[in-house]
Design a protein around this motif. Structure first.
Motif, PDB file in Angstrom:
ATOM      1  N   GLY A 261    -122.239  14.442 -23.409  1.00  0.00           N
ATOM      2  CA  GLY A 261    -122.376  13.097 -23.950  1.00  0.00           C
ATOM      3  C   GLY A 261    -123.804  12.746 -24.259  1.00  0.00           C
ATOM      4  N   LEU A 299    -113.838   7.511 -26.888  1.00  0.00           N
ATOM      5  CA  LEU A 299    -115.160   7.597 -26.267  1.00  0.00           C
ATOM      6  C   LEU A 299    -115.598   6.230 -25.756  1.00  0.00           C
ATOM      7  CD1 LEU A 299    -117.010   9.574 -29.108  1.00  0.00           C
ATOM      8  CD2 LEU A 299    -115.724  10.551 -27.182  1.00  0.00           C
ATOM      9  N   THR A 301    -119.216   4.635 -25.707  1.00  0.00           N
ATOM     10  CA  THR A 301    -120.542   4.910 -26.238  1.00  0.00           C
ATOM     11  C   THR A 301    -121.339   3.616 -26.285  1.00  0.00           C
ATOM     12  OG1 THR A 301    -121.726   5.906 -28.120  1.00  0.00           O
ATOM     13  CG2 THR A 301    -119.765   4.607 -28.627  1.00  0.00           C
TER      14      THR A 301
END
Length: 487
Positions: A261, A299, A301
């Motif tokens: 990540g 995700l 983020t």
């Protein structure tokens, strides 16, 4: 014979005086335990505070009425009412409750529920007989005392039924942080010793659990659901020249995935193959990842414009696309610490996920209709994250005080969320918790709270639920538990 009949009201009154004095005083002497047991009642838990005081007060007030001759008739009617209420309560417990709870003090501790139901019915009939005799002695019209007795019995029954229905609604839909514990819900099924303390659950399939290790991120451990056979596989990457900080592994059969990540790279490999190949490079930076399918990911983020946490979807095809959904995670303070949480996959329904906030009483159910999501509250009362943020001169934010952690961990299987809570609920003294964590169960299809149970282990490193039961990593132990009752 007539003298015996005439003495029945007095004897009955003295009987109830002894009964209610014993019951009331025993509750007072062990009030904390009595209140806890009322809180665990499947019928009255939402009203534990009010009920625990009112029952004791009612019993002692009735005693005072019974001891005064001119108020004895009222006391006998009141005795009939409260014994009717207790009878209906036990009948509902035995026939309509999700489970039969512990006793609630006094004589209940000496009898089983069925025996006490019979005892209560006898007490109702005894009080009714006493009322009939004493009303006849005073010359009261027959119709009047029949209607009065019927009104007492019916109103007491209706009151308990209303409390039951209201308590069920409040506990499941509008809970005030009163847990309903499911007794003996977990049964230990197995235990496996681990050689390190940095294991976590990477995933599961029909027959096996998969564990990753933070210290050796390229080692995948496979163990069957009975915790008997364990094997390890070393995974090779097609390209490993990246400055990884915390490489993690995830299994969604038949594939395994590796990602960090902080480096925008995702690897994919087959479980039967030890090589993982790059399937995404440079598409997105992220802090958490969940797998929808082999080329579709959810995700967590940061939005490059606002620098706040957001949910995103990454689709890998001939041309990869990353779509942000900034409306899903709701900012309360800074959009980072207040939105921190866990992105968790459903172990049964592959295209469903939850995001559980760490510091507030909410989780988000994420499906295929992004950005449309379903929000559901936990029974904890902290709806706003209790975090204190300080902004430094370089523009970064830090927490300047320990936050209140509402949710510690969670597992998601089928329509049920198993949430490891960080806080005690009402009427949960430390001597009952003994340092253990409570797991609260929620239904996502109905949006309601089901019940709770304590985890046997005090240290909770990771948790997962499969069709075989609940699995827990605690230090150097892998523990498995089966549910005694199907949800």
């Amino acid at each position: 014979m007539k003298k015996i009949a005439d003495s029945i009201p007095t004897l009955t009154a003295y009987f109830f005086v002894l009964l209610f004095c014993y019951a009331g005083i025993s509750k007072v002497l062990d009030f904390e335990n009595f209140q806890v047991q009322i809180a665990q009642s499947p019928l009255l838990s939402a009203f534990a505070g009010f009920t625990s005081y009112s029952v004791i007060a009612a019993e002692l007030i009735i005693v005072s009425f019974l001891l005064v001759p001119r108020l004895r008739t009222i006391g006998l009617y009141a005795s009939m009412g409260i014994m009717t209420a207790f009878t209906i309560y036990i009948y509902l417990i035995l026939n309509y409750s999700d489970f039969v709870p512990c006793s609630c003090g006094g004589i209940l501790e000496k009898m089983g529920w069925t025996e006490h139901l019979i005892f209560n019915i006898i007490c109702v009939l005894l009080s009714l007989a006493a009322v009939i005799i004493i009303e006849r002695q005073t010359g009261t019209a027959k119709l009047k005392y029949i209607l009065s007795s019927a009104a007492v019995i019916v109103s007491s029954s209706i009151l308990v039924i209303i409390l039951f229905l209201q308590s069920e609604h409040i506990i499941k839909k509008e809970n005030n942080f009163t847990r309903k514990f499911l007794p003996n819900f977990l049964m230990e099924a197995g235990k496996k010793s681990l050689n390190h303390t940095d294991y976590y659950f990477a995933g599961t399939d029909a027959e096996n659990l998969y564990l990753g290790r933070r210290g050796t991120p390229l080692i995948l451990t496979e163990i069957d659901h009975k915790l008997k056979n364990m094997t390890t596989t070393k995974i090779s990457l097609d390209h490993s020249d990246h400055p990884f900080k915390s490489l993690q592994i995830k299994v969604r059969a038949p594939y395994l995935y590796l990602y960090d990540g902080t480096v925008p790279v995702i690897y994919r490999g087959h479980l039967k193959d030890s090589i993982a190949r790059t399937i995404s490079k440079g598409d997105a930076y992220f802090s958490q990842l969940a797998v929808k399918d082999s080329s579709d990911f959810i995700l967590r983020t940061q939005d490059s414009r606002t620098h706040q946490y957001t949910i995103a979807r990454l689709k890998i095809a001939q041309k990869s696309t990353t779509t942000l959904f900034p409306s899903i995670l709701e900012k309360q303070i800074d959009g980072i610490f207040d939105c921190d949480g866990m992105l968790i996959e459903n172990q049964q329904h592959r295209e469903e996920f939850i995001y559980v906030y760490f510091y507030r009483n909410q989780f988000i159910i994420i499906g295929n209709d992004l950005p449309k999501v379903k929000r559901q509250s936990s029974i904890d009362s902290i709806f706003k994250a209790q975090v204190k943020i300080t902004r430094l001169s370089n523009g970064t934010n830090i927490m300047n005080a320990p936050p209140v952690r509402v949710n510690l961990n969670a597992a998601f299987y089928g329509n049920h969320i198993y949430n490891v809570s960080g806080l005690p609920g009402k009427f949960e003294p430390a001597r009952l918790r003994k340092g253990r964590k409570a797991v609260d169960i929620y239904r996502t299809d109905k949006g309601e709270y089901i019940g709770s149970f304590y985890l046997p282990a005090q240290k909770i490193d990771d948790v997962i639920v499969t069709r075989h039961g609940l699995y827990l990593i605690s230090g150097k132990e892998l523990l498995s538990y089966q549910f005694r009752k199907s949800l």
